[in-house]
Design a protein around this motif. Structure first.
Motif, PDB file in Angstrom:
ATOM      1  N   HIS A 135      -8.127   0.744  -1.830  1.00 15.48           N
ATOM      2  CA  HIS A 135      -7.758   1.484  -3.125  1.00 15.48           C
ATOM      3  C   HIS A 135      -6.670   2.197  -3.046  1.00 15.48           C
ATOM      4  O   HIS A 135      -6.168   2.901  -2.024  1.00 15.48           O
ATOM      5  CB  HIS A 135      -8.971   1.997  -3.708  1.00 15.48           C
ATOM      6  N   ASP A 137      -5.625   5.804  -5.193  1.00 12.68           N
ATOM      7  CA  ASP A 137      -6.241   7.006  -5.990  1.00 12.68           C
ATOM      8  C   ASP A 137      -5.667   6.850  -7.489  1.00 12.68           C
ATOM      9  O   ASP A 137      -6.546   6.953  -8.369  1.00 12.68           O
ATOM     10  CB  ASP A 137      -5.829   8.330  -5.306  1.00 12.68           C
ATOM     11  N   HIS A 196      -5.344   3.157   0.754  1.00  8.92           N
ATOM     12  CA  HIS A 196      -5.915   3.329   1.857  1.00  8.92           C
ATOM     13  C   HIS A 196      -7.475   2.801   1.789  1.00  8.92           C
ATOM     14  O   HIS A 196      -7.916   2.675   0.549  1.00  8.92           O
ATOM     15  CB  HIS A 196      -6.019   4.858   1.965  1.00  8.92           C
TER      16      HIS A 196
HETATM   17 MN   LIG Z   1      -8.947   7.519  -2.113  1.00 12.61          MN
END
Ligand SMILES: [Mn+2]
Ligand SMILES: O=C(O)CCC(=O)Nc1cc2ccccc2cn1
Length: 238
Positions: A135, A137, A196
């Motif tokens: 994903h 952030d 990540h």
């Molecule tokens: Mn994250």
């Protein structure tokens, strides 16, 4: 200013200017080991373990309903949010003040106006094979500019315990596998430059995360949210 405080500040300043800023501008992420040192690091670990044993860590929420897909297969962390003034979070507060100082020393050179951050998210992956799917952030300019993660895991061995944080730096021909080692601080851009994932973890894996806001982007995101809620209320009342 007492000698020790001065020495600490100049150490943070050289870390910021000589290591963090160049790495963020060149690669988009940076980590440093032995950030607090053994004694303070263990105090933070002790406070996090106590939160966990007191049952303060709850299942992390999903952005949208998982429609029957096992939540744990998407995001298996248990979390709580602290601001560091709660009883039993004094060591966490000390960590946050150091990270705040480090980031504030970088700000001028990052071309960002960072004046605020989120509360600290204390997270635990319980070691049942849960992780966190790939994903970003902050994919849609919600204001979060820099992610800082402090890891707390003694004698972590990724071959045995998994739990690597794998960053897929946008446009780069490599991935970065980062072990969640005790007293390691990781810093990276929160936006689409750094997708990540947390790979499945087979031992208890603790981390503390804070997000620093870019003030312009944050203000814009809040304005958009206000307009959105105003329109939706109009919609519902009309
Ligand atoms: Mn994250
Ligand atoms: O523990 C790590 O190594 C990183 C885990 C991680 O990416 N956690 C995470 C947690 C989040 C919680 C709320 C919203 C967005 C979020 C994005 N990422």
């Amino acid at each position: 200013m007492p000698f020790l405080q001065h020495a600490l500040d100049s150490q943070l300043e050289s870390l910021a200017l000589e290591q963090v800023v160049p790495a963020l501008l060149d690669r988009g992420f940076f980590y440093v080991d032995h950030f607090l040192g053994d004694i303070a690091g263990h105090m933070v670990l002790g406070q996090v373990k106590r939160m966990h044993s007191c049952g303060l860590l709850n299942d992390g929420q999903l952005a949208r309903r998982s429609h029957g897909v096992c939540r744990r297969s998407i995001r298996g962390d248990q979390i709580t949010w602290v601001n560091g003034t709660e009883i039993g979070t004094e060591a966490v507060n000390f960590l946050l003040t150091l990270i705040d100082k480090l980031i504030s020393l970088c700000v001028g050179r990052l071309g960002k106006s960072i004046r605020a951050r989120s509360k600290a998210m204390v997270a635990c992956y319980p070691g049942n094979g849960a992780g966190y799917v790939k994903h970003v952030d902050n994919p849609n300019a919600d204001g979060r500019c820099v992610t800082c993660i402090y890891y707390l895991n003694k004698n972590w061995n990724a071959k045995e315990h998994g739990g690597l944080l794998r960053i897929f730096p946008e446009g780069k021909p490599y991935v970065a596998d980062i072990e969640p080692l005790f007293d390691r601080l990781l810093i990276f851009w929160s936006d689409r430059r750094n997708p990540h994932e947390v790979q499945p973890s087979y031992a208890t894996r603790y981390a503390i995360t804070v997000w620093y806001f870019d003030s312009e982007e944050r203000a814009e995101a809040k304005r958009k949210f206000r307009d959105l809620t105003a329109n939706s209320q109009e919609g519902s009342s009309s």
